[in-house]
Each structure stands twice: as C-alpha cells, then as structure tokens.
Design a protein around this motif. Structure first.
Motif, mmCIF file in Angstrom:
data_model
loop_
_atom_site.group_PDB
_atom_site.id
_atom_site.type_symbol
_atom_site.label_atom_id
_atom_site.label_comp_id
_atom_site.label_asym_id
_atom_site.label_seq_id
_atom_site.Cartn_x
_atom_site.Cartn_y
_atom_site.Cartn_z
ATOM 1 N N ILE A 13 1.021 -1.057 -0.062
ATOM 2 C CA ILE A 13 -0.017 0.461 -0.239
ATOM 3 C C ILE A 13 1.027 1.714 -0.015
ATOM 4 C CG2 ILE A 13 -1.594 1.657 1.253
ATOM 5 C CD1 ILE A 13 -3.012 -1.208 2.303
ATOM 6 N N SER A 45 -6.719 3.266 -3.458
ATOM 7 C CA SER A 45 -6.815 2.571 -1.911
ATOM 8 C C SER A 45 -7.227 1.462 -2.153
ATOM 9 C CB SER A 45 -7.459 3.618 -1.284
ATOM 10 O OG SER A 45 -7.094 2.726 0.170
ATOM 11 N N VAL A 46 -8.145 1.167 -2.412
ATOM 12 C CA VAL A 46 -9.298 -0.453 -2.137
ATOM 13 C C VAL A 46 -8.715 -1.657 -2.986
ATOM 14 C CG1 VAL A 46 -11.467 -1.684 -2.112
ATOM 15 C CG2 VAL A 46 -10.850 0.580 -0.590
ATOM 16 N N LEU B 231 -9.599 1.598 4.635
ATOM 17 C CA LEU B 231 -11.168 0.868 3.857
ATOM 18 C C LEU B 231 -9.858 0.046 2.517
ATOM 19 C CD1 LEU B 231 -14.008 2.619 3.605
ATOM 20 C CD2 LEU B 231 -13.396 0.225 4.170
ATOM 21 N N GLY B 232 -8.497 0.668 2.641
ATOM 22 C CA GLY B 232 -7.259 0.334 1.652
ATOM 23 C C GLY B 232 -6.814 -0.738 1.935
ATOM 24 N N HIS B 233 -6.813 -0.432 3.208
ATOM 25 C CA HIS B 233 -6.049 -2.105 5.064
ATOM 26 C C HIS B 233 -6.280 -2.732 4.618
ATOM 27 C CE1 HIS B 233 -1.879 0.221 5.428
ATOM 28 N NE2 HIS B 233 -2.259 1.323 5.577
ATOM 29 N N ALA B 235 -9.022 -4.220 2.576
ATOM 30 C CA ALA B 235 -8.584 -5.134 1.833
ATOM 31 C C ALA B 235 -7.743 -5.630 1.534
ATOM 32 C CB ALA B 235 -9.301 -3.497 0.335
#
Lengths: 264, 264, 264, 264
Positions: A13, A45-46, B231-233, B235
């Motif tokens: 990320i 990000s997702v 929410l990225g983390h 996912a």
C-alpha cells in the motif's frame, strides 16, 4: 505468540521516507494531490490501481446514492453517542459505522453474491430470464428473502436504483449483471404477486460488477459513503443537538413489562 | 428521561418520501447523482451548502494529503481487529477510526485553533511576523508543544505541507492564515534553534481557514480521509493478511517484568 | 420509517422512578447493592434471574479463565488506540472489544454449538464415544477445524481447560456436555494422529451447558471477561506506555513490496 | 516510525508459557480460578494487586450501583446497532461503550477530581465545611456545573448515592472524602437555593477515594459495570427486539426543517 500460520511480511500500500510518501506506486504529493479527486484516491486505495474515467464517474454516483438517508438507526446511534461524549468525534463516528451491519448496509454484498452466481449460470449457457425466474421462484417457495429487494419506504420503486440504472444504460455501461438485476426484478414481481422494490443495494452491486470493480469494493462503498453522511449528522448535532431528545422519545415509547423469565 | 434541556426537534439534513430523497434542499437522485463528485457531497453534508470550485479542488487535495501513511498504529489496530473478526468489516474500520485521536489526527484542530487566535490579533492591528514570533517564543519558553509542528519522519520538511502551500499560492488562495503559518514556521525555527517541521495538520488548517470552510470541517477531513485509507488496508488484509504477524512481532518486543506494585 | 416488522414495545430489564431503580424485579439499591456480587448481577442481567450458588461459583471461574492472556492482538489494538487518543478511555476499550471476533474469542460459541448438536444425538440414544468419534472423524476427513480445539501456545494441554474440568468434576457439576467434550478430545487425538489441545473455549462451553446457563451467556462471558482485562491493560498504558513502541516494532517487521496489481 | 519517545519495552500484567498463565504474579489457574471472584480479578487487573476484603465488598457495591439504568442513550445505541448487525455482538457492545462519555458516565472522574482538590485543602488545615461552602459558592457564582451533582430523574435524592453512603458509614469506611461530599451537598443546596441531587458519580468517587482505590479505577468502574448492563440489553434485544422500533419512534419525533445555511 503467532495465531494461525504466518504469511509474507509485506504490504503493497504505502511506503514513506523523510521527503516523500508513495501510495501504490504513485507519489502522493506530486502525482495525486492536485491531480486526482478523492474518489480516484479511494479507488486506488481499495483496488490497487487508479480507475478508468467511467469507473470514477460511477464510483461517485454509487457513493452519493448510499451516503445519506436521514435519521437512520445508525445516524441516531452516532448522534446519541456524540451527545454523551462530545469530546470524541471519532467515537461517535465509530458508533455510527458499527451500525452498518448486514441488515442495513450489508445488503449490497449479498446482492452482489446473488448476481455473481446468476452470471455464472448465464456464462454457462442458460438464458437470463430463465435464470432470473428460477432464482425468484426458488427463493419465494423456500420462504426466503431476495437479496437486494424490498424497502420500508421506497415503494414500488427506489429512486436511487432507477437513477443508477438509467445512468448505466445511457453511458453504455449496462451489461449482463444489470440485465440480470432487471430480469430478477420482473421475475420477483411475478413470484411474489406484487411489485417488489429493487433497492439501491442491488443497483450498486449490478453496476459495480458490470464495471469490473474489485470484489472488495462492494462492502467498502457503503462504509465510506455513510461516513460522509455521518460526519454531516455529527456536525449538525454539534450545532443543533437532538441526540438526547431522540433517546427520550424512544424511551417513552417502550413500556417496562416485568417478566418472570424462567430460563432466559 | 430527558438528559439536559431539550432543543428544537428538527433536522435540516435529509427528508425522504416513497419517490425521492432530499439532502440539504437538493434532490439526491436528480441533482446530485451523476452531477456532483463525492467530494462535493461531503462538503454539502458537513457545511450545509455546495462548495465553490476552488473549495472542492482544495478539499480533494486536503483529503488525499492525509488519507494514507502506511502501517500507522490505527491501521495496525484495524488490521488486527479484522484478522480476529473477519466477518465484520465495519468493526475493523471502527477500530481504526477510534485511533484517530488527539495525538495523531486531531492535530489539525489544534493547529486551526492556533491560527484563529493569531488571525484575531492580526485583524486587531498587530504585525504578522510579530504575532508569529510572540507565539513561538511564548510556547517555547513555557516548554510547550507548538500545534501543527513536528513529525517523527518528515524532517526538515513535510512534503504534504509543501505541496498544499504551493498549490494554495499558485491558485491565489493563500491569505492571512497561510501567511501566519509560514511566519510561525520561521519564528519556530529561531525559537527552537533548529528546523521544526511544519506538518500536514498545519497545512490543512491554514488552507481550510483561508478558503472559509466551516469550522466543523477541520475534524471531519482527517476522519473521512483516513476511512478511505483504512478500507484499502482492510482490502489488503483480506487478501494478504499481516494482522496477526504484526501482533506477534510487537508482542515479542515487549518483556514481562513482574513488578510488585504497592498501590498502582 | 420502521425497518422490518415491529414487535411489542416493551422491555423487562429495568424501570426507575425518582426514588428507586428496579432491575429484573429486584430493587437495585435495597436488594442487590451490598447483598450480591457483581458476578450475580451480571448473571441476572443476561439470564433474567439470579444464579444458583453453583452457577455463580462457576461464572466466576469462567470469567477469570478467559479474562487475560497478555498482549493479544486486541489488547495491542486497545493500547495503540489509547496512545493515539488518551482522552477517550471508552474509545480504546471499544477498539479492544471489537477484536473479540470469531477467530479469537468467538470460539466458545462455536464449541457450544458443537456440544449442543452432539448432546441431541446422545439424548436420541446414541453412545457418547460413538458420537465423539463420528464428529472427530467427519471433521478431520472434511479437512475442517474442530471448534474448541487447538491453541498456538498451550500444548498439549490448555491449563485453563484442565482447571475448569477438574473443578466441574470435583463439585459434581460435570454431566453429558463435559463428558462429550472429553470424549471428543480423545477421539480428536486419534483422528488427527497427535494430541490436539482442548482449549478454554470448549471448557467454558461444556460447563456452561451442564450448568444450564442461558444460551446468550456463551458470547457474553468472553466479552465481559476481556473488558476487565483490557481495562487493566489501559491502566498500565496510562502509566507505562508501550502502544506506539509496539506499533513501531510491528511496522519494522513488514516490508513494502510494490506490487503491480492488475485487478486487486 | 516511532511516534514520541519510546519508554521501557515491558509489561507487568501477564506472561504465559505452554503450561501456565501468570497474572500480576499470581498463577491464573491455581491461585485465581476457583479461589477468587471476578470482582477480585478486576481489581487485580487494574490496581496491580488483590483488594482487601472491604475494597472487594465496596467494589461490588459500586459496580452494581452504576451497571444499569434502563434505556439510556447508549443502551439504545447498542440495541440499534445490534438490530442492524446481529452477527456482531462485540460491535453492538462497542457502540454502547462509546456512549459512556464525559456527559453521562464520565462524571465520576470529574467528581473525584473535585474531592481530591478539596481534600488537599483540608489536609493543609482548612475546615471541611468552609472548603465545601467555598467550592459551592464559587461554582455557583461562576455559573458553572458542580461535578457529581444533578440528575434528570432522581430528585431530590439519588437512591444509589444514599445506599452507598449508608453502607460506607455502617462499615466504618467513610472518611474525609465522604465527609467532603456530604458537606458540599449541604453547601450546594444553600448556594443554589434548592435541593441539588448528589448523584451516584459523587458517591462512587467519595467511597473509592476513602478506600484508597487506585486513581485509574474511577473511570474503569463505570465502563466494566455498564458492559454487564449492556450485555443484558443485547441478550434481550436478541429475543425481543425493540432497536428498530425505538429508532422509528425517535425519527418520528423530529421534523425536517429545510434551513438555508449560509456558512454552517
């Protein structure tokens, strides 16, 4: 102690040094800030990569569609929590987010699951309408609930679903998942013998799948969207508090009934 | 029972009937979906009115600036929570949001408060540099911390603040609050006898105030921004789990030290 | 709007007037305060009636057994959250509670479900050992996990389960559920070809069912127990902070790996 | 990155190996389970040592006193959250805990702070009644709120405070802090010209301080106590749901008022 088996000790990320921050391979300051919208960032990000123009357009549409619906139970929970602890905005927001459960905002995921299974049957050669009729009839006869259908207020149509579907059609985005959603809607009206609202969760799921969003997006969208809505409620609560008033009215509506419970 | 005094029993955020949803006077489906970005919606939700073009541009910039910084403590908390309860994405997100406290993401509000007070002195006729020097010196001599300054990694400059300030200057948005931020930065270097990083929280506060955002925005921005990042983390955690591995490494680093505490 | 069908507008938990508070038919001040332990109160609250002496004794045992296990992932999450927002003890506690998910502290409920099903077969005439062997073998052959068995640290025995089972035997509380737990343990060792730890969750479930606790207790016990443990961690964090230090160590252990994800 | 300065990498709460768990120097299985009550354990967890018999007795009293008060705002928030996400008991509990903020359950800490300051003056030679009168008068004249006084329902007396104070007197526990609480109560009635309820938070604070509980206990007690109460509400919600019904009633009580907000 290590719980379960350890996987690779890595993340893709973000990394940072004294002079820069890199997100998914993009320089946060030079490539994203000032060049991209927050919606682009959320997709990155997702999903792990930037959206196409069309994905970005519909992500905005879907986020807005589900962001706000007035004094929902979780907006009330957030406002009551803020009234009780006004020094912790994050606590009140968290309380509101905890109410985004399966019964309310989790429906998009269930609707998506339904569409994915139906799509597999169509890909295997079955007819869309036949698949839709089978799903509706089977669910009805089993006495089950049809994911993505029904709404306590929006009847017989959910205006948000209508709008999502119209935009998808107008922009040439509709494909098999949207077609399936419509076919299931028609079949459901027949199976239940009355109009069944195709709700916003089904609209979100259908467009998202036709636009090839990553699967993890389907739960992330309602959560980010509702966060924006909740922050609006909390800003209002700060200026015009109604949290304790709502609690007083709700309490008044419930009677104490001294039950002698034998075993609970 | 009613806790405190009841105010007016009203909300100005949203109303809905069977066929429509109205948010702050705008028809959600017809006026917002397909016409506005999610960033516009967020501004509307918190501020009560739509942003100007420039406010929208900078709201995107500020949201992206603070959305992601890798495995921060609250991203770790969210990932550990998700590993322990993978059926509740909202629970893991809430845990991550609860870590957006005063020490980490609450700094923008403190920085804003500093600028508001400084601005009042300038409006009353004092010189910007004199006000800045006085604030820096007074804080330094009292042994206090200067809100919006200092960073554990970004030294001597926070690249996000640099970028925010450059964009604000280039687009003619910089006004008294930005000028004060810069002046305080210079004065702080002198007062502390070494470069003190003007961090992203000060950048956010300065631009936000110069662009006349509502005060409640200053806490809402980091919360919405970090929600997207979290929410990225989550996912990623779903696909490549590291939550329990991080917990194992953290646990290993701490020694049990049997202290006989007399009174705790 | 009303979501779902409305049931009766009543509660049987508590009512209050200016001079008294009544909980489940008991006067809080005159009948409970000074006469009952907090453990009694907790049982009353969840079960709807006061416990027997034996139920109270074992509720204390079970609560203590699961209350503390050092720097578990959720204790870490709570401490990191407190470090980031020291003004909100309730926020840090909530973060820790959110990590009491299915993977960690939810196991007691799964173990209970296993025992309830097994008990039904025994009640229908099947032999305890035969039922146990069937469950272990079937689960093993399906490649599944046996609820209530396995532990990352306590091998081959979980000392808490041993203690619970010994106390239950000594006090004549052990009945079919405890017998089933032991039989499944033996059968599991055979099925897996190695000793499989019967963990504390199985011990809790077995005793709780043999003592006729209400079903809802099985999830409530780990949550209340861990709350006490977490409050201890947060009291320590306040005096001797390690939250950010643990986060730094965990972060160090993870490498940034720039993956070009095609679809995430 | 390390946020702030790193302290010692140690904990004194718990260590474990394959065969045992040690909490604050006590073997969890052999010394605590079966020998101690959960209330003892909670004291040990937060204070670092086991309580005296009297401390344990009053900890039970205080926990029970504050554990339950019907459909308080945070009990409502928990129940609404559970209705929306019935698969996450921990999420609903966390939402309820987040509502234990400064306005509602945080009052004990403020009351404790008041007593600690007053005690310091008495220790320095001032007269108890004079100190009490000065505190009440100064607060009244400044238009402030007197921490630990006032209640929306319990007037003119809070039956819980009465009970706590009576038990403390009967058991010879009352000392300077209890005496100060009573003196401030008398002085407050005079200063306000009407009876001001000494609420349960003041009762808790006074006894806790006279019994030499650790300072961190004052916030931990309401949190653990209310957790037991909330788990009772959630057990009831599972069987007799009223969460969505309360939300519907609260929503009905609020009118949409389309305000044109100039700046929010």
């Amino acid at each position: 102690m290590m719980i379960g088996k350890a996987g690779a000790a890595r993340t893709s990320i973000c990394t940072a040094d004294a002079a820069s921050i890199t997100v998914r391979g993009h320089d946060l300051c030079d490539d994203l800030m000032g060049h991209r919208s927050f919606t682009d960032f959320f997709f990155l990000s997702v999903a792990g990569h930037l959206p196409t123009e069309q994905q970005r357009f519909f992500l905005d549409v879907l986020l807005i569609s589900i962001a706000e619906h007035g004094l929902t139970p979780n907006a009330q929970a957030a406002r009551m929590t803020y009234a009780a602890g006004p020094d912790s905005l994050q606590g009140a927001l968290a309380a509101g987010i905890l109410g985004c459960g399966t019964v309310i905002l989790g429906a998009a995921e269930l609707a998506g699951g339904l569409l994915v299974k139906a799509k597999a049957r169509v890909d295997a050669g079955e007819d869309i309408d036949a698949v839709a009729r089978d799903i509706a009839m089977t669910t009805r006869q089993a006495g089950g609930k049809l994911a993505g259908f029904g709404h306590p207020l929006h009847r017989p149509k959910d205006p948000r679903t209508e709008r999502i579907m119209t935009l998808a059609r107008d922009q040439g985005v509709s494909a098999t998942h949207c077609a399936l959603a419509s076919a299931i809607s028609t079949a459901a009206d027949t199976a239940w013998g009355k109009p069944l609202t195709m709700n916003v969760s089904m609209g979100i799921a259908a467009v998202l799948l036709d636009l090839d969003f990553p699967a993890s997006m389907i739960k992330a969208i309602p959560l980010l969207a509702r966060t924006a809505g909740l922050l609006g409620h909390l800003a209002e609560e700060q200026r015009y508090p109604i949290g304790f008033l709502m609690a007083a009215k709700a309490e008044e509506a419930i009677t104490y009934f001294p039950e002698q419970e034998a075993g609970a």
